[in-house]
Design a protein around this motif. Structure first.
Motif, PDB file in Angstrom:
ATOM      1  N   ALA C  23       6.305   5.810  -0.182  1.00 30.07           N
ATOM      2  CA  ALA C  23       6.151   4.428  -0.604  1.00 30.07           C
ATOM      3  C   ALA C  23       5.183   4.610   0.898  1.00 30.07           C
ATOM      4  N   LEU C  24       6.027   4.603   2.374  1.00 27.94           N
ATOM      5  CA  LEU C  24       5.117   4.331   3.319  1.00 27.94           C
ATOM      6  C   LEU C  24       4.049   5.787   3.616  1.00 27.94           C
ATOM      7  N   VAL C  25       4.334   7.010   3.201  1.00 24.43           N
ATOM      8  CA  VAL C  25       3.526   7.570   3.510  1.00 24.43           C
ATOM      9  C   VAL C  25       2.354   8.019   2.426  1.00 24.43           C
ATOM     10  N   ALA C  26       3.080   6.915   1.706  1.00 28.51           N
ATOM     11  CA  ALA C  26       1.624   7.067   0.547  1.00 28.51           C
ATOM     12  C   ALA C  26       0.671   5.686   0.881  1.00 28.51           C
ATOM     13  N   LEU C  27       0.967   4.734   1.553  1.00 26.47           N
ATOM     14  CA  LEU C  27       0.544   4.084   2.110  1.00 26.47           C
ATOM     15  C   LEU C  27      -1.166   4.294   2.762  1.00 26.47           C
ATOM     16  N   GLY C  28      -0.522   5.321   3.591  1.00 25.22           N
ATOM     17  CA  GLY C  28      -2.128   6.045   4.448  1.00 25.22           C
ATOM     18  C   GLY C  28      -2.588   7.259   3.520  1.00 25.22           C
ATOM     19  N   PHE C  29      -2.650   7.300   2.648  1.00 17.53           N
ATOM     20  CA  PHE C  29      -3.019   7.898   1.764  1.00 17.53           C
ATOM     21  C   PHE C  29      -4.344   7.183   1.009  1.00 17.53           C
ATOM     22  N   VAL C  30      -3.546   6.352   0.740  1.00 17.73           N
ATOM     23  CA  VAL C  30      -4.335   4.598   0.098  1.00 17.73           C
ATOM     24  C   VAL C  30      -5.609   4.486   0.871  1.00 17.73           C
ATOM     25  N   LEU C  31      -4.446   4.010   2.222  1.00 15.27           N
ATOM     26  CA  LEU C  31      -5.915   3.570   2.872  1.00 15.27           C
ATOM     27  C   LEU C  31      -7.276   4.302   2.709  1.00 15.27           C
ATOM     28  N   ILE C  32      -6.895   5.636   3.289  1.00 15.96           N
ATOM     29  CA  ILE C  32      -7.704   6.579   3.826  1.00 15.96           C
ATOM     30  C   ILE C  32      -8.994   6.003   2.205  1.00 15.96           C
ATOM     31  N   PHE C  33      -8.325   6.713   1.801  1.00  8.42           N
ATOM     32  CA  PHE C  33      -8.378   7.063   0.596  1.00  8.42           C
ATOM     33  C   PHE C  33      -9.861   6.320  -0.269  1.00  8.42           C
ATOM     34  N   LYS C  34      -9.240   4.839  -0.174  1.00 11.67           N
ATOM     35  CA  LYS C  34     -10.049   2.804  -0.316  1.00 11.67           C
ATOM     36  C   LYS C  34     -11.690   3.066   0.202  1.00 11.67           C
ATOM     37  N   ALA C  35     -11.066   3.834   1.644  1.00 10.83           N
ATOM     38  CA  ALA C  35     -12.271   3.671   2.816  1.00 10.83           C
ATOM     39  C   ALA C  35     -13.413   4.379   2.136  1.00 10.83           C
ATOM     40  N   SER C  36     -13.082   5.434   1.565  1.00  9.26           N
ATOM     41  CA  SER C  36     -13.743   6.802   1.851  1.00  9.26           C
ATOM     42  C   SER C  36     -13.990   7.249   0.950  1.00  9.26           C
TER      43      SER C  36
END
Ligand SMILES: Nc1ncnc2c1ncn2[C@@H]1O[C@H](COP(=O)(O)OP(=O)(O)OP(=O)(O)O)[C@@H](O)[C@H]1O
Ligand SMILES: Nc1ncnc2c1ncn2[C@@H]1O[C@H](COP(=O)(O)OP(=O)(O)OP(=O)(O)O)[C@@H](O)[C@H]1O
Ligand SMILES: [Mg+2]
Ligand SMILES: [Mg+2]
Lengths: 412, 273, 328, 358, 282
Positions: C23-36
């Protein structure tokens, strides 16, 4: 056949990048440094200078093939791809092109049978020897009896990792231990379930066929579950400093196989320092000298150089071709005296290659990690593998290959 | 025209309208808590131009979606050509001869105008995968035949010059026209138009009206039309349904609707013309 | 059979912990996906790059030493100092922010309003670049990362549970730390995206670049901000994974373990990343532990994806993802 | 100057929908064919065949296949590696089980088998869309690799799980195995590529192609105007997998000669082929070829420049190569997000207008 | 509804200068497609200026050139200049334009689908720095303008009807307290009384808050009733300009844009042949 070269071309199919770069770098450095030493100190082999080329494969078969095609017209005397996958690609190609391939302790084990694999050499030991040596070692500590013991094999889930399984199964029948198999997918960063299984099943011993990041993670996990480290034995590809250092003190007592000595207590390093390292001619970053895999690269280069000498000797010319090199390899004879002369006394086993046996003596050592001194110590003498079992397997597998590839086995 | 007989009626301008083609019976459609359509019934007769009007969010587009089978109403029945329509996927509905345009243009942006219009004829094309892959006999002949039909529509709608242009680049009005062409290409029995003239100026609206009338005349296509331009609606349509907040508040000829007080209050604001 | 039950429990617990690591890695994905709306393939490489930088700074390695040596024939390696972990972490965070600025400036800015797959592709290009850069800068050999995190079996838990149940549970102390850190990260990120106007802006940008521009949201600022945060999240992931397995190339491949987590939790949901991680971690461990041996083992990779796939068939947007709007 | 449409009028619809409506394009196409089949076979050597051209041809087939699925039908797939593995293993099993049947037939059947597997794994696409689908196809990728690694039947119980292609001949010429000559390998792959490209062209310009594109551009609208999403998506999966299966079979049998599933058909393959179509241009046949050429040639080219000409250490060169490839991908996307194909089109449009700027 | 509405009194001499000046700009898409071939406009402060023209005339492109949204469509201004308050704004970021007080309502709504209606409106206030209370007050004001939005405030914008989205988009722009609004086809897809209402709102905002409007509109009729002056674009060129009054009275405009002949409005049914648009310029 390519025209005789002005120099002796020793290509290095190395990998300094990609998931296994950490293992590829020291090997390539050792390989190169030894050849550099030959040039700097002796002016080459038999008076002919060595020309080194390096081609990056990234442990990737296609790149390996590309490298091979790029250098094959340039009279490469010997190829050592340090990758089982690439080896399989190259076996038919080198055979067709007449270039010898040396896969030391990896590759296709049944290539030991020179009657089928005319251009492939895997001396001094192969995976099946390794498996057998590990079992022999366990037999030694257990007073010759393994019956009722549980042994688990943690292996890289690839062609490489699967190699020892057949042997271990055969040996389990012979010695009566129970074998359980625990594959780990490449690259092997997550091994929780495997090690929890080990924690549950409490095998007496764990063997490991790992490469790359799989090794340190396994050692770390073993330490985590407090598996007794001295009962954990890796193959020689799971026994470098890189593998044990991350686990720190937890790795203390971990064992691995070795097919040669390690450390810098060999006379050759004096020359190495003088002619190569201090002269600023070391390969790579120059910070790997003396490490296990560096020693292995150096050993591979040493055996190649000796084979080249042999070839020069049989063919009476210093400017040898790949075909002559093959003959040299097949006639190679390493004696203890010769090892001492080279400056590597007792570093590797003494052996002689023949057409029937491209695989050497199949002897190995066991080394153990001392986490406080941060060094590997050899804890056994040379252990012979169980040739009775292995030779049968080799014969069977090479016959199958010969049938499939339409080769009529035979020594000329 | 009062209380049309089952067989149809004759419009003020003398066109004769056929029997009921499609009938919506007590349709109710909800999205979670939102009631988009509440218990609406109305019918569409063959050959007729039927308008649906109402304020924004009244549920007009949703009604068209029900007709095309894209929304499945919670309650109510859809009758088509005298039979109750079973549960159907939208593409099956299309194959029954119902084509439409969309409020937010739904063209295939990556394709040329010509290809877009050709997609309209998909339901009519028969050649198999193999034949197409090898481009043998049937596939090529079929392609050519349909192409000829499509060219007729292209001529009809006067979009020859943009035939090969990717639709993504077209200005809004032309896109609407291409969408109409695509719907026409399907040779539908019933054509549903969702605000075909939004974003057009008067001149273009006149053109579009002309096209709609001609389609109706020439091919006898029945048309259901949503439009906010009252001029257009009142001039073109034979009968008008008025919706407000998902309910039907009026149904009748343009003149009847125009003078319906509920409609004036909810939608028109002022009496029109 | 309590034995079996305890095993299952132990495996589940460890699965949950492993899930947190994913999940720690997935979080980074989510942030960027959410934002752009960008599916950032480079997230794994960002973690590697962050970890490499951290180790390099900590050990006083000279960046690009190998390149410099090759070009100028020098023999540089180290500055000769070592930095305390905290300082090195802080410096690395600064480097990651700088990287975010560069990424925005040289890549994203030019790709506003492009289709998602193009943006995805650009991040792959970025991944290649960073992978090469990381190696050129800091060298490709394996490195030890030690910022003083505890590792190995937690004796306390082992003892306590042994006294209670007669069975000592194995929990890795590193996993416990990871769980705490992940919890802190998730809570703060959730607060950020729920209760600040930037959070709203992020989601707006993900929906429609042009419209976001038109209301005055500066894509550039949002992207720099988000990529910096994602870079720092990657640093955290890099530290955790790096402590476990050393820092080297394979670290970037953990991205592949994060994808099923992401898919299951929903690409746009921060809590989804955690819940997805927990489900995937536990599911794949239990499956490998109980079913794996019967079918030959090494099932984790595909099982994680198949598990996620099964969830998706019922919820195509993932457990917590935003509903996919389908309208005409 | 040559590049003019003017005076090149079409008087029939078939004439208008032909592949190269402009005379100059047509001429160039024939020239390419003449070189490909009339000259290259006679001059090609081992290095060019094995290192550059054969992989290019094979990847081009895979890229065509993926482009049908992703570029034309809009279903992003990361399962390409797995499907190539299906083709390879099917071909291997067929080759060893029916040695008397022609290898060419084996390759075609391998494509067919892959198509079936592709359809199976395409089923989730009915519910799952976009990147979710992309990630879901990874399930296929990992599962297939695992399967071929795990079930010994697939690799005929060999000790290490590697498969090696035995020698097979066609009209007495070896096509597989170590004795296959460079021209033989080249021609096999070139003929497959040519035939499949022609097939792809036919499919994409006809009804089925338009259905795919409709689904790609707006699946809901497509369904409402009468496209059956089920059959359309699955047909795309089938055709695409057929192509990819053939490329996998060629990859194993003709190009590598031996393969290990995790290594040769791993996730990296999936990504590589996806890059090819994106760099080349989604929804374009020429783009598939251009993308494959670009990504096969570029690393070889860079390596030869950096190591061969500049003499840099290989590791440094390899790292820089990564950086350069990465940077080039980004630069390309920025310059033209729609790929080499679009770049080519814009150039043509400019040529057409030349010497006027607009 | 077509007979003349209460005509707005127009000051013959606007006392304020031009807020926005577009000088002879040329716009090219994708490096090859020339769309604007030299368009010049001048928008006086505090006025409503209409930009009229048929489909594809280049209205949207002009507005996007001003708000700098062209870049994200691979378009660029290759010639000419755009001055806002006398300052060249061509190199500004779109967000800087908003900060400078120019906001665009894009054609085709462009709501943030996954955000609720209210969140959509709040994103409009992104650049504002005057505190939550002021923003909340403005939100109420927008809801007062569009009561329908208040009802739907909690729904995801992606699920609202076309008209509701249009209202959301306009409301969102109002939330940023701009000095100038570029409105692209505000009436598209709106019910008739809402069209009037929106233009009333435009007028109200213009009169009470002094906001300048440049609006592109197909609904020439309404647009010319509310605007002070107008420009007519055809194929990327300005073909006519003048006060709204003048334009309304121009016979060509009457015929082609207002759909009136000498006999007043004629029925759409009576259009018996397709009409060729008259070109003032080719
Ligand atoms: N992104 C783009 N790429 C290429 N061409 C474009 C693009 N956007 C617009 N065009 C072209 O520019 C021209 C002007 O378009 P624009 O959208 O400005 O017209 P408009 O006056 O707003 O028309 P409408 O009233 O239909 O909205 C059209 O011919 C259109 O095809
Ligand atoms: N898929 C959906 N999910 C939730 N709500 C929906 C959905 N589709 C429509 N609605 C709601 O149903 C109501 C009716 O919408 P519809 O689009 O039918 O209105 P309309 O009459 O076409 O309005 P307009 O003239 O503005 O287009 C609206 O309030 C809308 O928000
Ligand atoms: Mg509607
Ligand atoms: Mg416009």
């Amino acid at each position: 056949a390519p025209a005789p070269a002005q120099d002796l071309h020793f290509p290095s199919l190395s990998y300094r990048t990609g998931p296994f770069g950490a293992g590829g770098i020291p090997f390539a450095d050792g390989y190169s440094d030894y050849l550099t030493l030959m040039n700097e100190r002796d002016g080459g082999i038999g008076g002919v200078p060595i020309r080194q080329t390096e081609c990056e494969t990234a442990y990737n078969t296609e790149k390996g093939v590309e490298c091979y095609e790029a250098i094959k017209g340039d009279s490469p005397l010997i190829l050592q791809p340090l990758s089982t996958g690439i080896t399989y690609q190259l076996i038919p190609r080198v055979t067709a092109d007449g270039i010898p391939l040396h896969t030391m302790g990896y590759g296709r084990t049944s290539a030991k049978n020179g009657a089928v694999f005319s251009h492939i050499f895997n001396y001094p030991a192969n995976y099946w020897d390794g498996a057998s040596i590990a079992i022999k070692h366990l037999l030694d500590i257990n007073g010759g009896d393994l019956s009722g013991k549980k042994i688990a094999l943690v292996y890289h889930n690839s062609a490489y990792g699967k190699e020892p399984i057949r042997t271990l199964e055969e040996l389990s029948e012979k010695h009566g231990y129970a074998l359980s198999l625990l594959p780990v997918d490449s690259p092997g960063q997550e091994q929780k379930s495997q090690w929890l299984q080990i924690r549950r099943d409490k095998p007496d011993y764990v063997l490991m066929w790992g490469w790359g990041v799989m090794n340190p993670v396994a050692i770390q996990e073993a330490a985590n579950i407090r598996f007794p480290m001295e009962n954990f034995i890796g193959v020689w590809w799971s026994g470098s400093e890189n593998d044990v250092l991350p686990a720190g003190a937890g790795a203390h007592g971990y064992k691995s196989l070795a097919m040669h000595g390690t450390g810098m207590d060999y006379p050759v390093y004096a020359d190495m320092k003088q002619y190569v390292i201090d002269a600023g001619k070391a390969a790579g970053a120059g910070d790997q000298v003396g490490s296990v895999l560096y020693s292995r690269g150096m050993y591979a280069a040493m055996l190649a150089v000796e084979a080249a000498r042999k070839a020069q000797e049989i063919h009476g010319t210093a400017e040898i071709t790949p075909a002559m090199m093959r003959d040299g390899m097949e006639a190679l004879e390493i004696t203890e005296e010769r090892m001492a002369e080279i400056g590597l006394p007792n570093f590797g086993p003494a052996f002689a290659v023949s057409c029937e046996n491209h695989g050497g003596p199949g002897r190995g050592l066991v080394q153990q990690w001392d986490a406080t001194a941060k060094q590997w110590n050899l804890i056994t003498d040379w252990i012979e593998s169980d040739l009775e079992v292995i030779d049968a397997l080799v014969a069977e597998d090479s016959a199958a290959y010969a049938a499939e590839a339409g080769i009529t086995p035979g020594c000329n | 025209m009062n209380a049309p007989s089952p067989d149809g009626y004759t419009t003020a301008d003398g066109r004769s309208i056929g029997p009921v083609l499609m009938e919506m019976k007590n349709i109710t459609l909800r999205f979670g808590g939102v009631k988009a359509i509440t218990d609406i019934s109305f019918d569409i007769r063959e050959g007729e131009i039927r308008a649906i009007i109402g304020p924004n969010g009244a549920g007009k587009s949703s009604m068209l979606n029900v007709i095309s089978g894209f929304y499945v109403p919670q309650e109510g029945e859809v009758w088509f050509r005298g039979a109750r329509r079973p549960a159907m996927k939208p593409f099956q509905v299309a194959r029954q001869g119902i084509a439409r345009t969309f409020q937010n243009i739904a063209l295939f942006e990556g394709m040329s105008v010509l290809d877009n219009i050709m997609t309209g004829r998909l339901t009519l094309m028969k050649s198999g995968l193999m034949a197409q892959a090898l481009w043998w006999g049937r596939a090529e002949a079929e392609e050519t035949a349909h192409r000829a039909e499509v060219e007729r529509i292209i001529d009809f709608l006067e979009i020859q010059h943009i035939r090969k242009t990717p639709v993504g680049r077209l200005p809004y009005g032309l896109k609407k026209r291409v969408e109409l062409a695509r719907a026409l290409a399907a040779e539908p029995k019933l054509l549903l138009l969702d605000e075909p003239m939004a974003g057009m100026n008067v001149e273009e609206k006149e053109d579009m009206s002309r096209f709609i009338l001609d389609v109706n005349d020439e091919f006898g296509t029945t048309i259901a039309l949503i439009e906010h331009d009252m001029g257009v609606v009142m001039d073109l349509s034979d009968r008008v349904v008025v919706m407000d907040y998902g309910k039907k508040i009026g149904d009748g000829t343009p003149d009847e609707v125009r003078s319906n007080q509920a409609v004036i209050d909810a939608y028109l604001g002022v009496a029109h013309d | 059979m309590p034995e079996q039950f305890y095993f299952a429990l132990e495996v589940s617990l460890n699965g949950l912990m492993a899930g947190i690591m994913y999940a720690l890695v997935a979080l980074g994905f989510v942030l960027i996906f959410k934002a752009s709306g960008i599916f950032n393939y480079a997230q794994g490489v960002l973690a590697l790059f962050a970890a490499l930088t951290l180790v390099g700074l900590q050990n006083g390695q000279i960046p690009f030493a190998h390149l410099i040596n090759a070009v100028f024939g020098t023999s540089l390696h180290h500055f000769g100092w070592t930095l305390p972990a905290v300082v090195a972490i802080a410096l690395t965070a600064v480097v990651m922010t700088g990287l975010a600025i560069l990424i925005e400036r040289y890549i994203l800015k030019h790709l506003v309003n492009q289709e998602p797959i193009i943006l995805f592709m650009a991040t792959i290009g970025l991944a290649y670049f960073l992978e090469g850069l990381g190696d050129v800068m800091w060298g490709a050999e394996i490195k030890n990362l030690d910022v003083g995190l505890p590792q190995g079996i937690s004796e306390t838990i082992d003892e306590v549970t042994f006294n209670w149940f007669g069975y000592g549970f194995f929990i890795d102390r590193l996993d416990i730390v990871a769980t705490l850190v992940a919890a802190a990260l998730v809570i703060s990120l959730m607060l950020f995206s729920q209760f600040t106007k930037y959070g709203r802006a992020l989601r707006a940008v993900a929906d429609d670049h042009q419209a976001a521009l038109s209301v005055g949201i500066s894509l550039r600022f949002i992207w720099v901000m988000v990529w910096s945060i994602a870079g720092i999240v990657a640093l955290v992931a890099g530290i955790m994974w790096g402590s476990k397995s050393g820092v080297q190339f394979s670290l970037s491949l953990i991205a592949l373990k994060a994808l099923p987590v992401l898919m299951l939790g929903g690409f746009t949901s921060i809590p989804g990343a955690i819940v997805g991680g927990l489900i995937i971690g536990m599911g794949e461990k239990l499956f490998e532990f109980f079913i794996g041996p019967m079918i030959g083992g090494a099932t984790e990779n595909w099982f994680a994806y198949v598990l996620a796939l099964i969830f998706l068939v019922f919820r195509p947007q993932g457990l917590f993802g935003e509903r996919i709007i389908e309208r005409v | 100057m040559f590049y003019r449409e003017a005076g090149d009028f079409k008087s029939s619809y078939p004439g208008d929908s032909q592949t190269f409506p402009i005379r100059f394009d047509r001429m160039r196409y024939y020239a390419v064919l003449a070189v490909a089949f009339g000259i290259i076979p006679f001059v090609i050597n081992d290095y060019w065949a094995s290192a550059v051209i054969v992989p290019f041809l094979i990847y081009a087939i895979a890229a065509l296949g993926l482009n049908i699925l992703t570029g034309y039908c809009g279903q992003v797939s990361l399962g390409t590696g797995g499907f190539m593995a299906v083709g390879a293993y099917a071909c291997y099993k067929l080759m060893t089980a029916f040695p008397e049947v022609s290898i060419l037939i084996h390759i075609l059947i391998a494509g067919g088998i892959t198509a079936a597997v592709g359809v199976l794994f395409g089923l989730p696409s009915l519910r799952i869309k976009g990147f979710y689908l992309a990630v879901a196809t990874l399930a296929a990728q990992f599962f297939l690799v695992w399967l071929f690694n795990k079930v010994p039947w697939f690799y005929n119980y060999s000790a290490s799980g590697q498969i090696s292609a035995p020698e097979r001949t066609f009209l007495g010429v070896a096509l597989t195995g170590a004795n296959a000559s460079a021209p033989a390998k080249y021609l096999t792959c070139a003929i497959f590529l040519f035939a499949l490209a022609w097939l792809a062209r036919n499919l994409t310009r006809g009804t089925i192609g338009r259905k795919w594109m409709a689904i790609r551009d707006m699946d809901i609208a497509a369904e409402i105007i009468g496209v059956n999403p089920l059959t359309t998506k699955l047909s795309a999966f089938a055709v695409s997998s057929f192509f990819i299966g053939i490329s996998g079979a060629l990859f194993f049998a003709v190009y590598l000669g031996a393969a290990e599933v995790g290594e040769s058909f791993g996730i990296n393959k999936s990504f590589l082929v996806l890059f090819m179509i994106i760099i080349g241009g989604l929804g374009s046949i020429f783009g598939s070829l251009a993308g494959a050429a670009f990504l096969v040639l570029l690393p070889v080219f860079l390596k030869n420049v950096l190591v061969g000409m500049l003499g840099w250490p290989t590791d440094l060169a390899a790292h820089l190569e990564l950086m350069i490839v990465g940077a080039l991908i980004v630069i390309f996307l920025i310059a033209e997000p729609h790929g080499l194909n679009q770049l080519w089109r814009v150039t043509k449009e400019k040529l057409r207008l030349w010497p006027f700027p607009h | 509804m077509l007979d003349d509405s209460p005509a707005r009194r127009i000051d013959p001499q606007p006392e304020t200068g031009a807020l926005l000046e577009v000088n002879n700009i040329e716009v090219i898409y994708n490096h090859v497609i020339l769309v604007l071939k030299g368009v010049s406009l001048s928008v006086p402060k505090g006025r409503i200026t209409a930009l009229l023209g048929g489909n594809g005339a280049g209205k949207t492109t002009t507005l996007k050139a001003i708000s700098n949204l062209l870049h994200s469509e691979r378009g660029e201004v290759t010639k000419g200049s755009i001055l806002y308050k006398g300052r060249n704004v061509q190199d500004l970021d779109p967000s800087d334009m908003v900060k400078a007080g120019v906001i665009q309502v894009m054609e085709g709504r462009h709501c943030f689908e996954h955000l609720t209606v209210e969140e959509n409106l709040l994103t409009g206030a992104y650049t504002r720095r005057d505190g939550a209370a002021a923003i909340a007050a403005d939100l109420e004001r927008v809801y007062d303008y569009f009561p329908r939005l208040r009802e739907r405030r909690r729904s995801q914008a992606g699920y609202t009807s076309g008209g509701e989205q249009q209202m959301t988009a306009i409301g969102r722009a109002l939330m940023s307290k701009p000095e100038m609004i570029l409105l692209d086809e505000p009436s598209m897809g709106l019910a008739p009384q809402l069209v009037e209402q929106i233009f009333e709102i435009v007028r109200a905002v213009n009169e009470h808050e002094g906001v300048t409007f440049l609006l592109a509109e197909q609904n020439t009729n309404v647009a010319l009733r509310y605007a002070d002056a107008g420009y007519i674009l055809e194929s990327g060129r300005v073909v006519m300009e003048g006060s709204a009054q003048d334009l309304r009275e121009n016979p060509d405009v009457k015929e082609f844009y207002l759909g009136m002949s000498d006999k007043g409005r004629k029925s759409f049914r009576d259009v018996r042949s397709y009409r060729r648009r008259k070109r003032w310029l080719s």
